[in-house]
Design an enzyme around this catalytic site. Structure first.
Site, PDB file in Angstrom:
ATOM      1  N   ASP A   8       0.858  -1.185   0.000  1.00 24.66           N
ATOM      2  CA  ASP A   8       0.000   0.000   0.000  1.00 24.66           C
ATOM      3  C   ASP A   8       0.895   1.236   0.000  1.00 24.66           C
ATOM      4  OD1 ASP A   8      -1.982  -1.849   0.240  1.00 24.66           O
ATOM      5  OD2 ASP A   8      -2.643  -1.248   2.235  1.00 24.66           O
ATOM      6  N   ASP A 130     -15.256  -3.539  -1.088  1.00 20.96           N
ATOM      7  CA  ASP A 130     -14.840  -3.144   0.262  1.00 20.96           C
ATOM      8  C   ASP A 130     -16.096  -2.941   1.090  1.00 20.96           C
ATOM      9  OD1 ASP A 130     -12.206  -3.090  -0.689  1.00 20.96           O
ATOM     10  OD2 ASP A 130     -12.430  -1.018  -1.363  1.00 20.96           O
TER      11      ASP A 130
END
Length: 237
Positions: A8, A130
């Site tokens: 990330d 998500d």
């Protein structure tokens, strides 16, 4: 089951968030390409890269970091975060990503993502689902779309989508175990999906359980960076 390490990115650095909170950032490396090389040398073949700046800004930001990773390795990279337009999609693919995750855009502009699936093929587009409390979240997990997860998945399964990364935000970055029950429910409803678990993996036992459950893949982040999983374990489970 494919075990897929995650990198990330914020400000070109390798980081992890806790429950998607940008105020809870842990920085692990200022050289994501080297982290990627280490994964490849250990025998990893696939990498999940998320542009957290892009997710928040709603356009791709860390494209140079992606290029650095794909030019330094032969890893099959899937990239998400900030891909909102066809131009973003083409930019990411040109930078060396093999697959692109459609997250918020898959909620806000279904017709556009439908065109991507038709033109680029369902093997190139990963659906990013998500979820928090059963609802699909958008904008770097900062906003609820109000859309039910199963309805969201059903729409795209009808369009031929093959790959789904499902992240339970309540589990992400807290090392408390994945959402096994959620994944089981998705598998029962959509048995043909290549379902990739994301969020909550705390160690080897979690990966073994996901593998036994029949998931296509599992993304590993904080558990590796915090030393709960070794490179050897990532390649031998």
């Amino acid at each position: 089951m494919e075990i897929i390490p995650a990198i990330d990115i914020i400000d070109g650095q390798c980081v992890r968030l806790t429950k998607g909170d940008y105020d809870q950032v842990t920085r692990y490396s200022d050289d994501p390409a080297q982290v990627a090389r280490d994964f490849e040398l250990a025998g990893i073949s696939r990498l999940h890269v998320v542009d957290l700046d892009g997710a928040k800004a709603r356009h791709v930001v860390n494209i140079d970091t992606l290029r650095n990773i794909t030019s330094a390795t032969g890893l099959s990279v899937d990239f998400g975060g900030g891909v909102k337009t066809r131009e973003d999609l083409e930019l990411v693919l040109a930078a060396g990503a093999k697959q692109v995750t459609a997250g918020s855009i898959a909620v806000s502009d279904k017709e556009e993502v439908k065109k991507w699936i038709e033109e680029f093929g369902p093997d190139k587009i990963i659906l990013g689902a998500d979820v928090l409390d059963g609802k699909v979240m958008v904008s770097g997990w900062q906003e609820s779309s109000g859309e039910e997860l199963m309805d969201f998945l059903n729409y795209y399964v009808q369009l031929g989508i093959q790959y789904v990364i499902c992240t339970d935000i309540s589990k992400d970055g807290v090392l408390a175990g994945p959402s096994f029950e959620l994944y089981e429910a998705i598998q029962l409803r959509f048995p043909t999906l290549h379902l990739i678990a994301s969020g909550g993996v705390s160690g080897k036992d979690d990966l073994i359980r996901l593998k036994r459950q029949g998931l296509y893949g599992a993304i590993v982040g904080k558990a590796f960076y915090e030393g709960r999983l070794t490179l050897e374990e990532l390649t031998t489970i």
